[in-house]
Design an enzyme around this catalytic site. Structure first.
Site, PDB file in Angstrom:
ATOM      1  N   GLN A   1       5.825  -2.786  -3.847  1.00  0.00           N
ATOM      2  CA  GLN A   1       5.839  -2.385  -2.402  1.00  0.00           C
ATOM      3  C   GLN A   1       6.103  -3.518  -1.221  1.00  0.00           C
ATOM      4  O   GLN A   1       5.523  -3.699  -0.562  1.00  0.00           O
ATOM      5  CB  GLN A   1       4.604  -1.932  -2.105  1.00  0.00           C
ATOM      6  CG  GLN A   1       4.224  -0.477  -2.740  1.00  0.00           C
ATOM      7  CD  GLN A   1       5.200   0.519  -2.002  1.00  0.00           C
ATOM      8  OE1 GLN A   1       5.453   0.415  -0.959  1.00  0.00           O
ATOM      9  NE2 GLN A   1       5.514   1.842  -2.564  1.00  0.00           N
ATOM     10  N   SER A   2       7.151  -4.298  -1.658  1.00  0.00           N
ATOM     11  CA  SER A   2       7.347  -5.572  -0.807  1.00  0.00           C
ATOM     12  C   SER A   2       8.195  -5.041   0.489  1.00  0.00           C
ATOM     13  O   SER A   2       9.111  -4.297   0.443  1.00  0.00           O
ATOM     14  CB  SER A   2       8.731  -6.345  -1.746  1.00  0.00           C
ATOM     15  OG  SER A   2       9.235  -7.195  -0.883  1.00  0.00           O
ATOM     16  N   ASN A   3       7.247  -5.473   1.316  1.00  0.00           N
ATOM     17  CA  ASN A   3       7.955  -5.372   3.035  1.00  0.00           C
ATOM     18  C   ASN A   3       9.302  -6.065   2.990  1.00  0.00           C
ATOM     19  O   ASN A   3      10.189  -5.728   3.873  1.00  0.00           O
ATOM     20  CB  ASN A   3       6.877  -5.821   3.943  1.00  0.00           C
ATOM     21  CG  ASN A   3       5.665  -5.099   3.707  1.00  0.00           C
ATOM     22  OD1 ASN A   3       5.699  -3.568   3.686  1.00  0.00           O
ATOM     23  ND2 ASN A   3       4.461  -5.540   3.360  1.00  0.00           N
TER      24      ASN A   3
END
Ligand SMILES: *Cc1c(COP(=O)(O)O)cnc(C)c1O
Length: 364
Positions: free
Chosen positions: A102-104
């Site tokens: 879930q890397s921004n």
């Protein structure tokens, strides 16, 4: 004191005129680096009156870097302004980067690459072991794909830098010109974005006559804090900067920030020496691990959604807020009047964690 005495008395170090002139010098130092405009800057500085009242503590403010404007915003936009300009200057036609599922950072890099007509190749490390399809396919992963990035998975503990190098080599063999952006965009080029943010915040505060006692934010791959440490040192600000860790233990986190801050200062080329004492991280709010929810984070995210109408995220800004709130209650900031929390964004990740907040269906 007579008027003539006044003109010869040196100004105190923090006087607005001195600050303004140091901010200007810092702008000039930064202007030597290529930069592509991607963000909506300056981001707003807003007061959080209901939260301040709820906690009965110091006056709380929020620096809205969740409003930087690139694919729902966040702190990576500022770093990408310098990183993508460097990629363009080096003739790259594609980007390789990595992050957690879930890397921004991956999502904002995919958006920046789309805007600048480059392909984007993302390697996602499974750091949490979650098989929830919301976690593996929704939230930031959905947006990565919407921006047409190529997304590949890697197992937890993989040497992600080696994987990026290997992918870049394959792309080169294929006639492409890849540019590698490290996880979180955290290197001396990316950190320039937060050197600039320190200047921006100090100018904003000076304009409204606000003295900021402390500045608090979530710290992970360390580029945000390293840039802020460097920027605040360059303008000789006395602001107490505190990073709330989301992964590493305190000693390791502080060493990472200090190392990158000194390298960023060297890159800036103004001969600035970073004082180790200005690097402070509190890593008591990580909980069971990176990306794994904590009770404190859940309470903090709900509290801000319900008192200020603001969305924070489960992995970074929610844990940062948990730290801020708990440390206010414990008296860490006693004697301070104005505290700013840097909202680093990340709300897209909420959709990867729908069950975490124990919310129930319709009222009827
Ligand atoms: C990446 C990120 C951070 C941490 O910033 P670093 O520069 O990696 O330390 C904080 N908050 C959010 C929402 C992020 O995406």
């Amino acid at each position: 004191m007579s008027a003539s005495d006044e003109t010869t008395t040196p100004e105190p170090a923090g006087a607005p005129e001195m600050m303004a002139s140091r901010c200007k010098d810092l702008s000039i130092a930064l202007a030597r680096f290529p930069r592509v405009r991607l963000g909506h800057l300056p981001t707003p500085l807003e007061s959080m009156d209901r939260l301040s009242e709820h906690l009965g503590g110091p006056r709380l403010w929020v620096k809205r870097d969740d409003c930087t404007g690139l694919s729902s915003g966040g702190n990576k936009t500022r770093k990408l302004e310098y990183l993508m300009a460097d990629a363009q200057a080096k003739g790259a036609n594609c980007i390789v980067t990595q992050g957690a599922t879930q890397s921004n950072h991956a999502r904002q890099t995919a958006a920046a690459a789309a805007k600048l007509d480059m392909r984007c190749h993302i390697l996602l490390e499974d750091r949490t072991g979650s098989n929830d399809p919301n976690y593996t396919l929704n939230g930031n992963v959905l947006l990565d794909r919407l921006h047409d990035a190529t997304v590949s998975k890697r197992a937890s503990g993989t040497d992600m830098n080696a994987e990026m190098e290997a992918l870049a080599a394959t792309l080169r063999d294929d006639g492409q010109t890849p540019y590698i952006i490290p996880g979180g965009g955290s290197n001396p080029t990316g950190a320039l974005g937060y050197v600039n943010c320190a200047r921006e915040l100090v100018e904003q505060a000076t304009e409204i006559g606000l003295h900021i006692d402390a500045f608090v934010h979530a710290t992970g791959s360390s580029g945000t804090q390293a840039g802020l440490v460097t920027g605040l040192a360059a303008i000789q600000s006395d602001m107490h900067l505190l990073g709330i860790g989301v992964r590493a233990p305190q000693g390791k986190q502080e060493d990472m920030v200090f190392d990158l801050a000194q390298r960023t200062a060297d890159h800036l080329g103004t001969g600035l020496q970073i004082d180790r004492a200005q690097v402070r991280a509190n890593c008591d709010y990580v909980g069971p691990g990176y990306g794994l929810p904590t009770e404190g984070m859940i309470k903090a995210v709900k509290l801000l959604a319900r008192t200020e109408g603001l969305l924070f995220d489960p992995v970074y800004s929610g844990k940062g807020l948990d730290g801020l709130i708990d440390l206010i209650r414990k008296g860490y900031f006693d004697g301070m009047d104005n505290i700013v929390f840097l909202h680093t964004g990340g709300s897209a990740a909420l959709f990867g964690y729908p069950d975490t907040f124990d919310l129930h269906g319709y009222a009827d």
